[in-house]
Design a protein around this motif. Structure first.
Motif, PDB file in Angstrom:
ATOM      1  N   SER A   1     -16.313 -26.358   7.642  1.00  0.00           N
ATOM      2  CA  SER A   1     -15.721 -28.017   8.281  1.00  0.00           C
ATOM      3  C   SER A   1     -13.893 -28.073   9.025  1.00  0.00           C
ATOM      4  O   SER A   1     -13.310 -28.596   9.566  1.00  0.00           O
ATOM      5  CB  SER A   1     -15.410 -28.653   7.266  1.00  0.00           C
ATOM      6  OG  SER A   1     -15.059 -28.674   6.037  1.00  0.00           O
TER       7      SER A   1
ATOM      8  N   THR B   1     -20.925 -33.321  10.930  1.00  0.00           N
ATOM      9  CA  THR B   1     -20.053 -34.630   9.684  1.00  0.00           C
ATOM     10  C   THR B   1     -18.809 -34.091  10.044  1.00  0.00           C
ATOM     11  O   THR B   1     -17.663 -35.663   9.948  1.00  0.00           O
ATOM     12  CB  THR B   1     -20.918 -34.208   8.617  1.00  0.00           C
ATOM     13  OG1 THR B   1     -21.813 -34.705   8.286  1.00  0.00           O
ATOM     14  CG2 THR B   1     -20.283 -35.220   7.749  1.00  0.00           C
ATOM     15  N   SER B   2     -18.213 -32.970  10.295  1.00  0.00           N
ATOM     16  CA  SER B   2     -16.864 -32.739  10.522  1.00  0.00           C
ATOM     17  C   SER B   2     -16.393 -32.981  11.328  1.00  0.00           C
ATOM     18  O   SER B   2     -15.060 -33.629  11.647  1.00  0.00           O
ATOM     19  CB  SER B   2     -16.873 -31.101  10.673  1.00  0.00           C
ATOM     20  OG  SER B   2     -17.325 -30.871   8.921  1.00  0.00           O
TER      21      SER B   2
ATOM     22  N   THR C   1     -15.961 -36.693  10.850  1.00  0.00           N
ATOM     23  CA  THR C   1     -14.664 -37.475   9.886  1.00  0.00           C
ATOM     24  C   THR C   1     -13.341 -36.527  10.725  1.00  0.00           C
ATOM     25  O   THR C   1     -12.512 -37.290  10.221  1.00  0.00           O
ATOM     26  CB  THR C   1     -15.008 -36.185   8.747  1.00  0.00           C
ATOM     27  OG1 THR C   1     -15.731 -36.500   8.225  1.00  0.00           O
ATOM     28  CG2 THR C   1     -13.288 -36.242   7.659  1.00  0.00           C
TER      29      THR C   1
ATOM     30  N   VAL D   1     -23.701 -32.483   4.772  1.00  0.00           N
ATOM     31  CA  VAL D   1     -22.856 -33.915   5.579  1.00  0.00           C
ATOM     32  C   VAL D   1     -21.951 -33.676   4.306  1.00  0.00           C
ATOM     33  O   VAL D   1     -20.339 -33.703   4.733  1.00  0.00           O
ATOM     34  CB  VAL D   1     -24.081 -34.680   4.748  1.00  0.00           C
ATOM     35  CG1 VAL D   1     -23.765 -35.804   5.210  1.00  0.00           C
ATOM     36  CG2 VAL D   1     -24.626 -34.634   6.669  1.00  0.00           C
TER      37      VAL D   1
ATOM     38  N   ILE E   1     -17.812 -33.290   4.696  1.00  0.00           N
ATOM     39  CA  ILE E   1     -16.971 -34.697   4.177  1.00  0.00           C
ATOM     40  C   ILE E   1     -15.903 -33.841   3.811  1.00  0.00           C
ATOM     41  O   ILE E   1     -14.877 -34.095   3.348  1.00  0.00           O
ATOM     42  CB  ILE E   1     -17.475 -35.705   3.502  1.00  0.00           C
ATOM     43  CG1 ILE E   1     -18.627 -36.242   5.000  1.00  0.00           C
ATOM     44  CG2 ILE E   1     -16.041 -36.716   2.920  1.00  0.00           C
ATOM     45  CD1 ILE E   1     -19.456 -37.353   4.304  1.00  0.00           C
TER      46      ILE E   1
END
Length: 256
Positions: free
Chosen positions: A25, A62-63, A66, A216, A220
């Motif tokens: 991430s 997801t990254s 965020t 996921v 995060i």
């Protein structure tokens, strides 16, 4: 394919997925954890790569979300560049069936070494954002580089996160903003490669879906941790992961 996985196997997938996404991430390199875990569980190298793309695509998305919510992603510019890594990744994944990915490994090792040396010795690089008006030649070079990195990710993959962050650093971003923009580009190449692998029927969904769910949460936690710690933390993690990538792939190339 059945989804009634053994609890121990499921636990390995969840732990590997979370850990891979946590690292990936911020600076990439999640494949160092995800791929070996899938092969350890008995998948062939080709199926492991394809299945890891499924999990990695979810993690990178997801990254990206965020980083965007934290203001560490230039979404307008990112969407302009997104097609470059997407179509590069699509072409790269298709090319796997036309030539041996091993052909790119020597070049990958050289590039990783150059990225590492430059980052270590240029200590103040990426500590502050220094966006300036770039020449047409530099912008053209940047565009070509993003396409080639996307192609490389679909074709081979190791070090993609490092290469993308390095590319954005050369355009004046700090490490944190470069990491955020890199995740959007990485999502593009992952998504394209995933489409190709799905079309070719090489994905093990029974393993890939649990690992994707774990990614996921790993993405995060990793993204938020990096955002709180700042560019200095990202720079240190970038150097560590690049060293590990370089060491592992050098060992694999010369001794396996």
């Amino acid at each position: 394919m059945p989804f009634d996985l053994d609890p121990q196997l499921l636990l390995i997938l969840l732990i590997a997925g979370f850990a891979a996404a946590f690292i990936d991430s911020v600076v990439g390199g999640g494949g160092l954890i995800g791929l070996p875990a899938l092969m350890y569980l008995g998948l062939s190298p080709a199926t492991s790569v394809a299945t890891n793309k499924l999990a990695g695509m979810v993690g990178s998305l997801t990254s990206t979300i965020t980083f965007y919510r934290s203001g560490k992603l230039d979404i307008k510019a990112g969407l302009q560049y997104f097609p470059l890594t997407f179509f590069g990744g699509l072409l790269g994944a298709f090319s796997v069936h036309l030539m041996n990915p091993e052909l790119l490994k020597p070049l990958m090792l050289i590039m990783l070494a150059l990225v590492l040396v430059y980052t270590i010795f240029k200590k103040d690089w990426g500590t502050m954002e220094k966006i300036a008006q770039h020449s047409k030649q530099k912008m053209f070079t940047f565009v070509i580089i993003l396409f080639l990195i996307g192609y490389y990710d679909g074709f081979l993959g190791p070090g993609t996160g490092s290469f993308l962050i390095f590319a954005f650093l050369t355009m004046g971003h700090d490490f944190l903003k470069a990491a955020g923009n890199a995740k959007l580009m990485n999502f593009g190449s992952n998504l394209a490669a995933l489409f190709m692998f799905a079309f070719l029927g090489q994905i093990n969904y029974a393993y890939g879906i649990p690992m994707a769910i774990a990614q996921v949460f790993g993405a995060i936690v990793g993204s938020r941790f990096a955002i709180r710690q700042g560019s200095g933390y990202v720079r240190v993690l970038f150097i560590i992961v690049t060293v590990v990538l370089l060491a592992k792939n050098t060992y694999d190339y010369f001794f396996k």
